[in-house]
Structure formats: structure tokens, C-alpha cells
Design a protein around this motif. Structure first.
Motif, PDB file in Angstrom:
ATOM      1  N   TYR A 192      10.556  -5.739 -21.906  1.00 41.95           N
ATOM      2  CA  TYR A 192       9.441  -5.242 -21.079  1.00 41.95           C
ATOM      3  C   TYR A 192      10.319  -4.585 -20.030  1.00 41.95           C
ATOM      4  CZ  TYR A 192       5.868  -7.991 -23.518  1.00 41.95           C
ATOM      5  OH  TYR A 192       5.180  -8.328 -24.520  1.00 41.95           O
ATOM      6  N   PRO A 193       9.825  -3.439 -19.386  1.00 39.86           N
ATOM      7  CA  PRO A 193      10.580  -2.961 -18.080  1.00 39.86           C
ATOM      8  C   PRO A 193      10.923  -3.948 -16.792  1.00 39.86           C
ATOM      9  CG  PRO A 193       8.686  -1.610 -18.567  1.00 39.86           C
ATOM     10  CD  PRO A 193       8.411  -2.873 -19.252  1.00 39.86           C
ATOM     11  N   PRO A 194      11.980  -4.125 -16.201  1.00 34.81           N
ATOM     12  CA  PRO A 194      12.253  -4.854 -15.398  1.00 34.81           C
ATOM     13  C   PRO A 194      11.517  -4.979 -14.067  1.00 34.81           C
ATOM     14  CG  PRO A 194      14.269  -3.534 -15.821  1.00 34.81           C
ATOM     15  CD  PRO A 194      13.147  -3.057 -16.510  1.00 34.81           C
ATOM     16  N   GLU A 195      10.715  -4.071 -13.785  1.00 29.97           N
ATOM     17  CA  GLU A 195       9.613  -3.889 -12.597  1.00 29.97           C
ATOM     18  C   GLU A 195       8.425  -4.708 -13.177  1.00 29.97           C
ATOM     19  OE1 GLU A 195       7.457  -3.764  -9.426  1.00 29.97           O
ATOM     20  OE2 GLU A 195       9.734  -3.099  -9.537  1.00 29.97           O
ATOM     21  N   LEU A 196       8.085  -4.485 -14.299  1.00 29.37           N
ATOM     22  CA  LEU A 196       7.019  -5.281 -14.791  1.00 29.37           C
ATOM     23  C   LEU A 196       7.248  -6.798 -15.029  1.00 29.37           C
ATOM     24  CD1 LEU A 196       4.482  -4.197 -17.365  1.00 29.37           C
ATOM     25  CD2 LEU A 196       5.452  -6.500 -17.781  1.00 29.37           C
ATOM     26  N   ARG A 198       9.212  -8.490 -12.876  1.00 26.17           N
ATOM     27  CA  ARG A 198       9.252  -8.975 -11.487  1.00 26.17           C
ATOM     28  C   ARG A 198       7.620  -9.315 -11.050  1.00 26.17           C
ATOM     29  NH1 ARG A 198      13.963  -5.431 -11.031  1.00 26.17           N
ATOM     30  NH2 ARG A 198      12.771  -3.749 -10.441  1.00 26.17           N
ATOM     31  N   ARG A 199       6.927  -8.160 -11.359  1.00 23.03           N
ATOM     32  CA  ARG A 199       5.614  -8.620 -11.156  1.00 23.03           C
ATOM     33  C   ARG A 199       4.944  -9.701 -11.693  1.00 23.03           C
ATOM     34  NH1 ARG A 199       3.301  -3.399 -12.892  1.00 23.03           N
ATOM     35  NH2 ARG A 199       1.279  -4.359 -12.539  1.00 23.03           N
ATOM     36  N   ASP A 440      -1.317  -1.495 -16.725  1.00 20.43           N
ATOM     37  CA  ASP A 440      -0.545  -0.083 -15.917  1.00 20.43           C
ATOM     38  C   ASP A 440      -1.003   0.863 -16.658  1.00 20.43           C
ATOM     39  OD1 ASP A 440       0.839  -1.850 -14.416  1.00 20.43           O
ATOM     40  OD2 ASP A 440       2.636  -1.783 -15.477  1.00 20.43           O
TER      41      ASP A 440
END
Length: 502
Positions: A192-196, A198-199, A440
Motif C-alpha cells: 500500500y502507498p506509504p501515505e495511506l 500513515r493514515r 480514496d
């Protein structure tokens, strides 16, 4: 199905329990010897009953059946401790003297002195190979173990005299060892994307906190939720298996009126009120006078397993379930039990730093499995513990019960924790990350239809998911009356497509 033993003679632990009237938790394996036939076994609910042919009969002596028990029934410290309290020491001494260099005689000799604290009148051995007390092929052991010159055995137990769990190396647990849990976690999160990710962490912390409270049917306030989240965030940073730190943990997560400054001083129990002045007791906790020794033993066993290269799940199961069986505080014991799972898995490197691991959510979704992991100990215990309840629900427990909590076979608890860890990795983590990824995509699709504020998009998605992908007429009228029929249909379709399951 129970074996017909009318023509059979009990052997091993079974005959020793019968002969000496021992009060002990049942062993996982029961033996008898038949005058005819071949070896046969039956298995029911994890209990194994084996009938051996006549050639296996060990003899009539206590030592003979002790040796048979270690060979075929396994090591059960609770039964041995109960036996050594009543069998004459000179009988044990004489039997050991008859075969002083025998492997099983040396183990029994060590276990007698280990469990009783009394030294038998036997000289130290001066020659012979060292033998491991627990066979590593059959048990989880502390490596490399402590060499005991007196009996020339390697003490590789998971604890000491005050608390020493036994965990058998079953097929299920042996399979666990071939799985790199940390790697499996990393494979999930790196997809998964790092930003996702973190959320997702904030969602995961909230999910774990609410699940841990909900298991106990507690709805925490916002402040208690935040305190527990803060505690979970600390789990990866230090070892909490110390008395002052455990007390501090308890103080952080309970109502301020129920904070403890030491282990509890009253007799508590787990139960429920079923009618006026009538309690259904599910579990009787150790006596308060026994807690200092039991808890010191638990914390010492934690250090043994931490230093002894015991697999992380085995270690976490023994200490976390050991803690909840001790129930050392007035309140918060269950939540601390689940917190310790996090703490130990982080300490042992089984979970990547910075990842929230919602194991309580897996327990909450599988209550029968969680209940079974507790009842595997509590049910047989309750058949042995005598207690009285007065009209105010105050409990008294007569007699000696410390041994029952001190030496526990925790194989069932280790297998259950393995299941929960597996479910957490394969379901809970993936579901939460997928939910955010779907959100998203859905949010972007909705914005392309109607460019609404984030607050209204969140509300629209939430209301649709609660109603099988459609917005009810009432909710539309109260929150989204500005939408046209075409816009509403397109947005509902975006939600259904965004959260569609294969």
C-alpha cells in the motif's frame, strides 16, 4: 468417546493421581495398560487416552510409574508437585539410588528438588552426559539452558519454581515456526502507498483500543480511549514486564477511583449476576497472599523466555495469559493482558516498528476461539477450587491453591494466540488498509460527480455503507436534498463499485 478400561490398569500419572488422591489439573495424556491387544489411542477435545499392551507395564512402585509418566505422558509439573508433597522422600530416594545414572531417574531427582525446595540425601553425580530436562523436539524450551551439575541435567524450563508454564510443540505450533511473521506483516503494508499506511495507523490504534474494551463490554470515554491509544504507542519502546510499570499501566487505563498502588489485597473472581444474590462464577483468581510469589515468578519467566530464544508467540502467550490468569489488579486485567501481547511481540521483533497490530479486533470477531483459550484453563480449574460467597458477593477460598496457577500447560493458549496473530495479519490489517484505499477511490469518483466538502463526502459514504450501498430517503432529505436524482444514482453507484468485494 471414552475408552473402556474395565480390564485395564491405570499407569503413569493416572495411577499416581488415583493412588495418592492428588488434586491437580488433568494432564493432556492419560495412560492405561491392557492385558490384551496392541497400542491404541483416542483423541477428544485435545485430550489423548492411550491403552498400551501388557509389555509396557512398568511395575507397581511409585518410581516405576513416575518414569512411565515422563516417557509417555509427558512432563506435568502440577501433578509432580502435588505428588512430591505427599510421597515419602525416602521412597523417591531409594528408587533414584537403584538407577542413579538413568536419564529419567536424574530428571525426577532434579524435579523433586526443584519443586519442593528440599534436597534428597544423594551425592552429586561426577560423570555422565548431560541430558535436557525437556526434550526440545516435544516442548518449547529455553536455550541453551542451565547446566545443573548435581544431576547432570540441562534445566531448559520456561520459568522457575514460582511460575513455570509448559508448552508442547504440537504440529500446529511447529508449523508456526516456519512462518516469518514480521516478513508477512511487511509484505502486507508495503503493498500500500506509504501515505495511506500513515493514515491507517490512527484507525488501527482506535480499532484496537475499542476492541480491547468491547471484549469486556465497556464503552470507554474519549479520555480513556486516548490514554489507551497512548499506551499502545508506547508498547514498542520498552519492556513493561516489571511490577512498577505494570502498576503504572493499570493506573493509566482504569477509572481513577480504581487505580491500584500494589497487587490486589482482596479475593476476586470473574462471574456474572444471574438473579438476586446469585452469582455464576466462571473463574476463581489466585488468593491475594499468593500473588507476590506468583507475579514475581511470572516476571522471572518472562526474562527466561526473553533470554532463551523462545519463539515470540510462545513467549507472548505464556506471559499474557499467565497475567490474566493471575488477575493481579482490581480492574484492567484483560486490557493489560492484551497490551502485553503487543509489548512482547514488539520486543521480540515479530512486528515491524511503527505498525499497529490489531489482535484484539481478531479476538472480538472470534469470541468462541477467545473464550476457549481462557476456558481451557478455567474449566478444569473450577472443578478443583473450593470457595464460598457471602450475601454481599465477597469470596473466600479455603485450602492451598497456589500450585494450580503456578504450573499450567499453556499449549492451548499458545495455539489460540497463533490463530489470532494469523487472523490479524490476513484479515484485520488487510481489511483496514483496503477500506482506506477504497475510500480514496470512492471519494475521487464522487468529487468528479459533485465537488462536495470532505465532511459531506465522508457522511455520504458512511450512510451508504450502512444501507447496502444506497442512501435512504430520510437521510437524503435531512442531509443531501440538494442532489439531483441523476447525481444521487451516480454517487451511490460510485460507493458500490468502490467497496465491491470479489
Amino acid at each position: 468417546m471414552t475408552l473402556d478400561t474395565n480390564q485395564n490398569r491405570l499407569a503413569g500419572y493416572a495411577i499416581l493421581i488415583s493412588r495418592f488422591g492428588l488434586s491437580a489439573l488433568p494432564n493432556w495424556h492419560t495412560s492405561s495398560v491392557s492385558p490384551t491387544g496392541t497400542l491404541r489411542s483416542t483423541i477428544q477435545d485435545g485430550q489423548v487416552e492411550s491403552v498400551y499392551p501388557q509389555s509396557y507395564w512398568p511395575g507397581d512402585g511409585t518410581g516405576d510409574h513416575l518414569e512411565f509418566a515422563l516417557k509417555y505422558d509427558g512432563v506435568n509439573l502440577g501433578i509432580l508437585s502435588a505428588l512430591f508433597d505427599v510421597v515419602p522422600a525416602d521412597e523417591i530416594t531409594a528408587w533414584i539410588s537403584s538407577k542413579p545414572t538413568g536419564k529419567y531417574a536424574r530428571k525426577i531427582w532434579f524435579l523433586y528438588e526443584f519443586l519442593t525446595g528440599r534436597e534428597l540425601p544423594l551425592p552429586d553425580l561426577t560423570k555422565g552426559n548431560y541430558t535436557p530436562l525437556l526434550e526440545p523436539d516435544h516442548y518449547y524450551t529455553a536455550a541453551p539452558g542451565r547446566r545443573v551439575q548435581r544431576q547432570r541435567v540441562i534445566d531448559n524450563l520456561l520459568g522457575g519454581k514460582d511460575f513455570c508454564p509448559i508448552i508442547r510443540r504440537t504440529e500446529k505450533l511447529a508449523a508456526m515456526e516456519g512462518i516469518d511473521l514480521r516478513k508477512k506483516c511487511e509484505e502486507v503494508v508495503t503493498s500500500y502507498p506509504p501515505e495511506l499506511l500513515r493514515r491507517a495507523l490512527s484507525y488501527l490504534y482506535n480499532k484496537e483500543t475499542k476492541s480491547s474494551f468491547e471484549i469486556e463490554h465497556i464503552k470507554p470515554s474519549a479520555s480513556r480511549t486516548e490514554k489507551f491509544i497512548g499506551l499502545l504507542e508506547m508498547a514498542e519502546h520498552k519492556d513493561f514486564c516489571e511490577k512498577p510499570l505494570l502498576i503504572d499501566v493499570q493506573n493509566r487505563i482504569v477509572d481513577p477511583r480504581f487505580r491500584d498502588t500494589d497487587y490486589r489485597a482482596n479475593q476476586n473472581y470473574v462471574g456474572q449476576t444471574i438473579s438476586y444474590q446469585k452469582q455464576l462464577v466462571h473463574f476463581v483468581c489466585p488468593k491475594p497472599d499468593d500473588l507476590p510469589e506468583l507475579m514475581a515468578g511470572l516476571l522471572a519467566a518472562h526474562q527466561v523466555m526473553k533470554d532463551g530464544e523462545v519463539p515470540a508467540i510462545i513467549h507472548a502467550a505464556a506471559i499474557s495469559y499467565g497475567f490474566v490468569f493471575m488477575h493481579p489488579f482490581e480492574d484492567g486485567n484483560g486490557r493489560i493482558h492484551r497490551f502485553l501481547i503487543h509489548n512482547i511481540l514488539f520486543l521480540r521483533g515479530a512486528i515491524p516498528k511503527g505498525l499497529m497490530f490489531p489482535v484484539s479486533a481478531a479476538m472480538l470477531k472470534n469470541p468462541a476461539l477467545y473464550d476457549h483459550s481462557l476456558e481451557a484453563f478455567s474449566s478444569p480449574l473450577m472443578r478443583l477450587v473450593e470457595y464460598d460467597l457471602d450475601d454481599l458477593g465477597q469470596m473466600t477460598v479455603p485450602g492451598e491453591t497456589r500450585r494450580l496457577y503456578r504450573y499450567v500447560d499453556m499449549t492451548a493458549q499458545a495455539e489460540a494466540l497463533y490463530d489470532f496473530v494469523k487472523l490479524t495479519i490476513e484479515n484485520e490489517l488487510v481489511e483496514e488498509l483496503d477500506f482506506l484505499a477504497n475510500y480514496d477511490r470512492t471519494k475521487q469518483a464522487i468529487q468528479e460527480i459533485v465537488d462536495m466538502p470532505d465532511r459531506l463526502i465522508d457522511l455520504f459514504i458512511q450512510l451508504c455503507l450502512q444501507n447496502n450501498g444506497r442512501l435512504s430517503a430520510r437521510k437524503r432529505e435531512s442531509h443531501f436534498e440538494f442532489l439531483t436524482d441523476d447525481e444521487l444514482a451516480a454517487m451511490e453507484n460510485a460507493v458500490r463499485e468502490g467497496y465491491a468485494r470479489d
